[in-house]
Design a protein around this motif. Structure first.
Motif, PDB file in Angstrom:
ATOM      1  N   THR A  17     -17.577 -34.698  -8.150  1.00  0.00           N
ATOM      2  CA  THR A  17     -18.025 -35.250  -9.431  1.00  0.00           C
ATOM      3  C   THR A  17     -17.029 -34.848 -10.501  1.00  0.00           C
ATOM      4  O   THR A  17     -16.691 -33.673 -10.618  1.00  0.00           O
ATOM      5  CB  THR A  17     -19.419 -34.719  -9.813  1.00  0.00           C
ATOM      6  N   GLN A  18     -16.563 -35.817 -11.263  1.00  0.00           N
ATOM      7  CA  GLN A  18     -15.735 -35.516 -12.421  1.00  0.00           C
ATOM      8  C   GLN A  18     -16.644 -35.579 -13.642  1.00  0.00           C
ATOM      9  O   GLN A  18     -17.176 -36.632 -13.994  1.00  0.00           O
ATOM     10  CB  GLN A  18     -14.589 -36.509 -12.596  1.00  0.00           C
ATOM     11  N   HIS A  19     -16.827 -34.445 -14.278  1.00  0.00           N
ATOM     12  CA  HIS A  19     -17.646 -34.388 -15.479  1.00  0.00           C
ATOM     13  C   HIS A  19     -16.788 -34.810 -16.673  1.00  0.00           C
ATOM     14  O   HIS A  19     -15.557 -34.758 -16.634  1.00  0.00           O
ATOM     15  CB  HIS A  19     -18.189 -32.978 -15.681  1.00  0.00           C
ATOM     16  N   ALA A  20     -17.435 -35.222 -17.735  1.00  0.00           N
ATOM     17  CA  ALA A  20     -16.706 -35.654 -18.928  1.00  0.00           C
ATOM     18  C   ALA A  20     -15.900 -34.495 -19.499  1.00  0.00           C
ATOM     19  O   ALA A  20     -16.341 -33.336 -19.492  1.00  0.00           O
ATOM     20  CB  ALA A  20     -17.685 -36.180 -19.965  1.00  0.00           C
ATOM     21  N   LEU A  21     -14.702 -34.800 -20.007  1.00  0.00           N
ATOM     22  CA  LEU A  21     -13.920 -33.779 -20.689  1.00  0.00           C
ATOM     23  C   LEU A  21     -14.743 -33.203 -21.836  1.00  0.00           C
ATOM     24  O   LEU A  21     -15.440 -33.939 -22.549  1.00  0.00           O
ATOM     25  CB  LEU A  21     -12.622 -34.379 -21.243  1.00  0.00           C
ATOM     26  N   GLY A  22     -14.653 -31.898 -22.027  1.00  0.00           N
ATOM     27  CA  GLY A  22     -15.423 -31.265 -23.083  1.00  0.00           C
ATOM     28  C   GLY A  22     -14.556 -30.432 -24.001  1.00  0.00           C
ATOM     29  O   GLY A  22     -13.377 -30.178 -23.728  1.00  0.00           O
ATOM     30  N   SER A  23     -15.145 -29.995 -25.090  1.00  0.00           N
ATOM     31  CA  SER A  23     -14.427 -29.144 -26.040  1.00  0.00           C
ATOM     32  C   SER A  23     -14.935 -27.708 -25.996  1.00  0.00           C
ATOM     33  O   SER A  23     -14.433 -26.861 -26.729  1.00  0.00           O
ATOM     34  CB  SER A  23     -14.583 -29.700 -27.463  1.00  0.00           C
ATOM     35  N   SER A  24     -15.920 -27.430 -25.133  1.00  0.00           N
ATOM     36  CA  SER A  24     -16.521 -26.096 -25.065  1.00  0.00           C
ATOM     37  C   SER A  24     -16.533 -25.586 -23.629  1.00  0.00           C
ATOM     38  O   SER A  24     -17.202 -26.151 -22.768  1.00  0.00           O
ATOM     39  CB  SER A  24     -17.952 -26.136 -25.619  1.00  0.00           C
ATOM     40  N   ALA A  25     -15.795 -24.495 -23.406  1.00  0.00           N
ATOM     41  CA  ALA A  25     -15.821 -23.862 -22.087  1.00  0.00           C
ATOM     42  C   ALA A  25     -17.180 -23.217 -21.832  1.00  0.00           C
ATOM     43  O   ALA A  25     -17.624 -23.118 -20.685  1.00  0.00           O
ATOM     44  CB  ALA A  25     -14.715 -22.811 -21.990  1.00  0.00           C
ATOM     45  N   THR A  26     -17.851 -22.806 -22.889  1.00  0.00           N
ATOM     46  CA  THR A  26     -19.180 -22.207 -22.748  1.00  0.00           C
ATOM     47  C   THR A  26     -20.168 -23.223 -22.180  1.00  0.00           C
ATOM     48  O   THR A  26     -20.937 -22.912 -21.260  1.00  0.00           O
ATOM     49  CB  THR A  26     -19.676 -21.693 -24.108  1.00  0.00           C
ATOM     50  N   ASP A  27     -20.148 -24.434 -22.719  1.00  0.00           N
ATOM     51  CA  ASP A  27     -21.051 -25.473 -22.220  1.00  0.00           C
ATOM     52  C   ASP A  27     -20.733 -25.826 -20.770  1.00  0.00           C
ATOM     53  O   ASP A  27     -21.639 -26.037 -19.952  1.00  0.00           O
ATOM     54  CB  ASP A  27     -20.941 -26.732 -23.090  1.00  0.00           C
ATOM     55  N   ALA A  28     -19.425 -25.908 -20.450  1.00  0.00           N
ATOM     56  CA  ALA A  28     -19.022 -26.263 -19.087  1.00  0.00           C
ATOM     57  C   ALA A  28     -19.457 -25.189 -18.089  1.00  0.00           C
ATOM     58  O   ALA A  28     -19.948 -25.495 -16.996  1.00  0.00           O
ATOM     59  CB  ALA A  28     -17.516 -26.473 -19.026  1.00  0.00           C
ATOM     60  N   LEU A  29     -19.289 -23.912 -18.460  1.00  0.00           N
ATOM     61  CA  LEU A  29     -19.681 -22.827 -17.553  1.00  0.00           C
ATOM     62  C   LEU A  29     -21.203 -22.790 -17.399  1.00  0.00           C
ATOM     63  O   LEU A  29     -21.713 -22.539 -16.293  1.00  0.00           O
ATOM     64  CB  LEU A  29     -19.163 -21.490 -18.066  1.00  0.00           C
ATOM     65  N   ALA A  30     -21.937 -23.041 -18.467  1.00  0.00           N
ATOM     66  CA  ALA A  30     -23.396 -23.084 -18.368  1.00  0.00           C
ATOM     67  C   ALA A  30     -23.835 -24.197 -17.419  1.00  0.00           C
ATOM     68  O   ALA A  30     -24.766 -24.024 -16.617  1.00  0.00           O
ATOM     69  CB  ALA A  30     -24.006 -23.295 -19.753  1.00  0.00           C
ATOM     70  N   LYS A  31     -23.145 -25.323 -17.478  1.00  0.00           N
ATOM     71  CA  LYS A  31     -23.479 -26.426 -16.575  1.00  0.00           C
ATOM     72  C   LYS A  31     -23.155 -26.058 -15.131  1.00  0.00           C
ATOM     73  O   LYS A  31     -23.890 -26.406 -14.207  1.00  0.00           O
ATOM     74  CB  LYS A  31     -22.690 -27.667 -16.997  1.00  0.00           C
ATOM     75  N   ALA A  32     -22.056 -25.344 -14.940  1.00  0.00           N
ATOM     76  CA  ALA A  32     -21.681 -24.922 -13.591  1.00  0.00           C
ATOM     77  C   ALA A  32     -22.674 -23.919 -13.024  1.00  0.00           C
ATOM     78  O   ALA A  32     -23.006 -23.952 -11.831  1.00  0.00           O
ATOM     79  CB  ALA A  32     -20.273 -24.324 -13.606  1.00  0.00           C
TER      80      ALA A  32
END
Length: 289
Positions: free
Chosen positions: A4-19
């Motif tokens: 799955t390619q998730h949408a590019l984001g501006s927050s590493a915090t949000d991406a890690l929380a999703k992971a």
């Protein structure tokens, strides 16, 4: 293995929380012996000896490059620099070792272009095991030298191809065995907005047209066989011809949905005489142009 390619984001915090499947916390420790199965080559210059950081620390570490290089955004001013790709295994797959998960993380990092072999200025990235049967790759596209990395063209196809090779190398189940009807060449993309991705729309439109075309050809052949069969009634052949023509029109309608896509579809495989809609079940169902 489904990528799955998730949408590019501006927050590493949000991406890690999703992971992780939960919010990051300054009370939760993630170590390179457990959740962080792979990482970029220069982590040792930043992490403490045992590399035991909280999830907040890991998110801050991945997000630092765009704070250190605020002018490294692309020419359009897009500040979404956090790349997030995940892969999910079949629940029936065997349990992978830490080393095997690490290999998957490194291979995904190479194929996405964030960690070119031999490049000392590669992106900061980590591979996280936060959820069962899943691995998440998080990276900041701003490299250590302040240059914004560009993933290779058709990066999703490259990730899918690499997943197929990983399945072979590690004896994992392919997508066709996941029980969800997922095709081998399927690419899953998550987007933050409701706007359709043109590439994905084109891909699925092409798939739909291909199946419509195959079905129409079968209907045309059946109509032809009924016409030349002395024992068959002409009414059924007439209905099949009308359905074949309607299917061809739907192919054109599908092609027209995607801007910039050629609207031409393959014509009938056999010349069909003009026919009016039949008075049978197909016409009574309300199926109209």
């Amino acid at each position: 293995m489904i990528p799955t390619q998730h949408a590019l984001g501006s927050s590493a915090t949000d991406a890690l929380a999703k992971a992780l499947g939960r919010p990051v916390s300054d009370q939760e420790v993630l170590t390179t012996d457990d959740a962080i199965v792979a990482h970029w080559q220069h982590l040792g210059f930043y992490a403490d000896k045992d590399r035991s950081w909280t999830s907040v620390d890991w998110a801050r570490h991945v997000g630092d490059p765009d704070r250190l290089h605020p002018f490294a955004a692309d020419p359009t001013g897009d500040d979404r620099v956090i790349l997030h790709v995940s892969v999910r295994l079949n629940p029936k797959d065997r349990k992978l070792t830490h080393a095997e998960w690490s290999e998957i993380g490194h291979r995904l990092a190479r194929v996405t272009g964030i960690a070119p072999p031999g490049n000392i200025d590669s992106c900061r990235w980590i591979a996280v095991r936060g959820q069962d049967h899943r691995l998440d790759l998080l990276a900041n596209l701003i490299r250590e030298d302040g240059v914004r990395a560009t993933p290779p063209p058709q990066v999703l196809r490259k990730v899918v191809a690499e997943c197929r090779r990983i399945e072979t190398d590690l004896c994992l189940l392919p997508p066709g065995d996941h029980g969800a009807g997922v095709k081998r060449n399927m690419v899953l993309v998550e987007r933050d907005t409701g706007e359709p991705d043109p590439k994905v729309a084109t891909h699925w439109t092409d798939e739909a047209i291909r199946y419509f075309d195959a079905g129409r050809r079968l209907v045309e052949e059946a109509a032809h066989q009924l016409h030349i069969s002395p024992s068959a009634g002409p009414e059924l052949a007439h209905q099949l011809e009308w359905l074949a023509r309607r299917s061809h029109t739907l192919e054109g309608d599908l092609a027209a949905l995607v801007p910039g896509r050629p609207h031409a579809t393959s014509g009938p495989t056999r010349p069909l005489a003009p026919v009016a809609p039949p008075a049978g079940p197909a016409a009574r169902s309300g199926w109209r142009r």
